[in-house]
Motif scaffolding. Structure first.
Motif, short mmCIF file in Angstrom:
data_model
loop_
_atom_site.label_atom_id
_atom_site.label_comp_id
_atom_site.label_asym_id
_atom_site.label_seq_id
_atom_site.Cartn_x
_atom_site.Cartn_y
_atom_site.Cartn_z
N VAL A 1 -106.18 121.16 6.73
CA VAL A 1 -105.94 122.14 5.84
C VAL A 1 -104.13 122.67 5.61
CG1 VAL A 1 -106.68 124.32 4.13
CG2 VAL A 1 -108.34 123.07 5.83
N ASN A 2 -103.78 123.11 4.46
CA ASN A 2 -102.45 123.47 4.29
C ASN A 2 -102.15 123.70 2.61
OD1 ASN A 2 -99.80 123.87 5.29
ND2 ASN A 2 -99.62 121.85 3.75
N SER A 3 -101.12 124.14 2.48
CA SER A 3 -100.67 124.86 0.82
C SER A 3 -99.50 124.78 1.04
CB SER A 3 -101.18 125.92 0.35
OG SER A 3 -100.49 127.61 1.05
N HIS A 4 -98.69 125.17 -0.20
CA HIS A 4 -97.08 125.09 -0.04
C HIS A 4 -97.04 126.19 -1.24
CE1 HIS A 4 -96.37 121.84 1.55
NE2 HIS A 4 -97.37 120.99 0.95
N ASP A 5 -97.86 128.07 -0.86
CA ASP A 5 -97.69 128.64 -1.93
C ASP A 5 -97.64 129.28 -1.17
OD1 ASP A 5 -100.46 129.06 -1.45
OD2 ASP A 5 -101.23 128.05 -3.51
N GLY A 6 -97.72 129.43 -0.26
CA GLY A 6 -97.88 130.65 1.89
C GLY A 6 -99.24 131.25 1.85
N THR A 7 -100.00 130.33 1.11
CA THR A 7 -101.30 131.14 1.19
C THR A 7 -102.32 130.33 2.64
OG1 THR A 7 -102.77 129.13 -0.15
CG2 THR A 7 -102.02 131.58 -1.11
N SER A 8 -102.01 129.43 3.02
CA SER A 8 -101.93 128.65 3.86
C SER A 8 -101.45 128.08 5.08
CB SER A 8 -103.05 127.53 3.66
OG SER A 8 -103.76 127.19 5.42
N SER A 9 -101.53 128.09 5.90
CA SER A 9 -100.58 127.23 7.57
C SER A 9 -101.24 126.12 7.93
CB SER A 9 -100.47 128.56 8.46
OG SER A 9 -101.51 128.16 9.31
N TYR A 10 -100.52 125.46 7.89
CA TYR A 10 -101.17 123.93 8.42
C TYR A 10 -102.71 124.18 9.09
CZ TYR A 10 -98.19 120.70 6.63
OH TYR A 10 -97.66 120.23 5.88
N SER B 1 -109.60 117.25 -1.40
CA SER B 1 -109.13 117.88 -2.09
C SER B 1 -108.43 119.29 -2.15
CB SER B 1 -111.08 118.75 -1.98
OG SER B 1 -111.39 119.65 -0.92
N GLU B 2 -108.80 119.83 -3.64
CA GLU B 2 -107.86 120.66 -3.17
C GLU B 2 -108.35 121.79 -4.85
OE1 GLU B 2 -104.38 120.76 -7.04
OE2 GLU B 2 -104.06 119.09 -4.96
N SER B 3 -108.04 123.73 -3.85
CA SER B 3 -108.08 124.36 -5.11
C SER B 3 -108.30 124.29 -6.07
CB SER B 3 -108.28 125.27 -4.12
OG SER B 3 -108.86 126.04 -3.56
N ARG B 4 -108.03 124.72 -6.94
CA ARG B 4 -107.80 124.96 -8.43
C ARG B 4 -106.55 126.17 -8.73
NH1 ARG B 4 -111.75 125.62 -13.27
NH2 ARG B 4 -112.85 123.61 -12.88
N ALA B 5 -105.51 125.91 -8.50
CA ALA B 5 -104.27 126.80 -9.10
C ALA B 5 -104.97 128.38 -10.22
CB ALA B 5 -103.07 126.32 -9.53
N ARG B 6 -104.91 129.27 -9.93
CA ARG B 6 -105.07 130.25 -10.50
C ARG B 6 -103.88 130.52 -11.37
NH1 ARG B 6 -107.90 134.99 -6.14
NH2 ARG B 6 -109.81 133.52 -6.23
N SER C 1 -101.42 118.54 -4.43
CA SER C 1 -100.97 118.79 -3.83
C SER C 1 -99.64 118.34 -2.53
CB SER C 1 -101.28 120.73 -3.70
OG SER C 1 -101.66 121.17 -4.88
N VAL C 2 -101.17 117.74 -2.39
CA VAL C 2 -100.33 116.45 -1.29
C VAL C 2 -98.86 116.20 -0.86
CG1 VAL C 2 -100.81 114.89 0.78
CG2 VAL C 2 -102.96 116.52 -0.29
N PHE C 3 -98.76 115.98 -2.18
CA PHE C 3 -97.22 115.46 -2.47
C PHE C 3 -96.47 115.87 -3.01
CE2 PHE C 3 -100.80 112.42 -3.21
CZ PHE C 3 -100.38 111.09 -2.26
N ALA C 4 -96.38 117.58 -3.18
CA ALA C 4 -95.72 118.29 -3.70
C ALA C 4 -94.35 118.02 -2.69
CB ALA C 4 -95.74 119.88 -2.76
#
Length: 274
Positions: free
Chosen positions: A102-111, A64-69, A27-30
């Motif tokens: 920490v970050n995400s590109h699905d809306g679950t986290s800001s930087y 690391s990254e969380s497993r996508a649900r 996901s770092v490379f989305a």
């Protein structure tokens, strides 16, 4: 040659290259935001932030990254990267200060940027609680990269405070009763006491001879390793089945537990020092 350690290159101490980052956290490379994000969401790939931090002398050593649900969120999940500063963060005894992103590109986290401490002896990656050093949050809008870099230096400037608190914990010796009270509070952060039985003596048993000291810092490290990395036997009170606890791999849970454990250790430090 890089170490095969999944979490840290603890043998070579070399930073992670992009191919290693991609294996550990795709996901770092989305290359785009998740379809659920609206027009106001400014997409900045995490790898762009990583490269900007590299240019500032901060190099990734863990990812690391969380497993996508759900299938359609794969490649956008919440991810965590730990950085060390070249020529800036020197080793303090067996501890290396770090920056945790920490970050995400699905809306679950800001930087989100936090202060971290890495213990060489057991490959423990701790995260300092927000009550001690403020977590810097950068929304997906405006000048994201500059704001993350600015936030990183804010964390760097605050990190000596975490080192001071670590040294204070080392100077405090816990009684057996205090250790068990610490363990009792710590295990409830992960396991429901009505559902799971976890032996305090097992949690407090050191895994290496260097952890025989009875000071607060060592006790905190023993508990953090057992609770985050697992390996401790836990028993289901309903079925009476016993199994080894698994490692916490969720980014959200890893951060939550780390910060909560630091807060517990800080409260114990304040009680002992009063």
């Amino acid at each position: 040659m890089y170490s095969s350690n999944r979490f840290y290159n603890t043998l070579s101490q070399l930073p992670l290259e992009n191919d290693q980052l991609r294996r550990l956290s795709p996901s770092v490379f989305a290359d785009n935001k998740h379809e659920s994000r609206g027009d106001r969401y400014k997409f900045i790939p995490t790898i762009n932030v990583v490269e900007a931090l590299r240019n500032e002398g901060f190099f990734p050593v863990f990812a690391s990254e969380s497993r996508a649900r759900s299938e359609n969120k794969k490649g956008f999940s919440k991810h965590l990267i730990r950085f060390r500063q070249h020529d800036g963060f020197s080793t303090v005894g067996e501890i290396k200060p770090e920056i945790v992103l920490v970050n995400s590109h699905d809306g679950t986290s800001s930087y989100q940027l936090s202060s971290g401490l890495f213990r060489l002896a057991c490959s423990n990656g701790m995260i300092v609680s927000d009550g001690e050093i403020d977590c810097v949050r950068v929304r997906h809008s405006g000048n994201v990269i500059d704001n993350v870099i600015e936030g990183t230096y804010r964390i760097v400037n605050e990190t000596p405070k975490a080192i001071e608190h670590m040294d204070a914990m080392r100077s405090l010796t816990l009684t057996n009763g205090e250790k068990k009270a610490f363990a009792e509070a710590a295990k409830m952060l992960r396991w429901d006491p009505e559902e799971m039985a976890v032996n305090n003596n097992e949690l407090l048993r050191p895994r290496r001879s260097s952890d025989q000291s009875g000071d607060l810092w060592t006790t905190f490290n023993i508990l953090q390793e057992k609770i985050i990395k697992g390996g401790t036997y836990v028993q289901n009170k309903e079925t009476h089945n016993t199994q080894r606890a698994r490692e916490v791999k969720s980014v959200t849970e890893n951060v939550r537990l780390n910060k909560a454990l630091w807060t517990l250790a800080e409260e114990m430090r304040k009680l002992k020092a009063s």
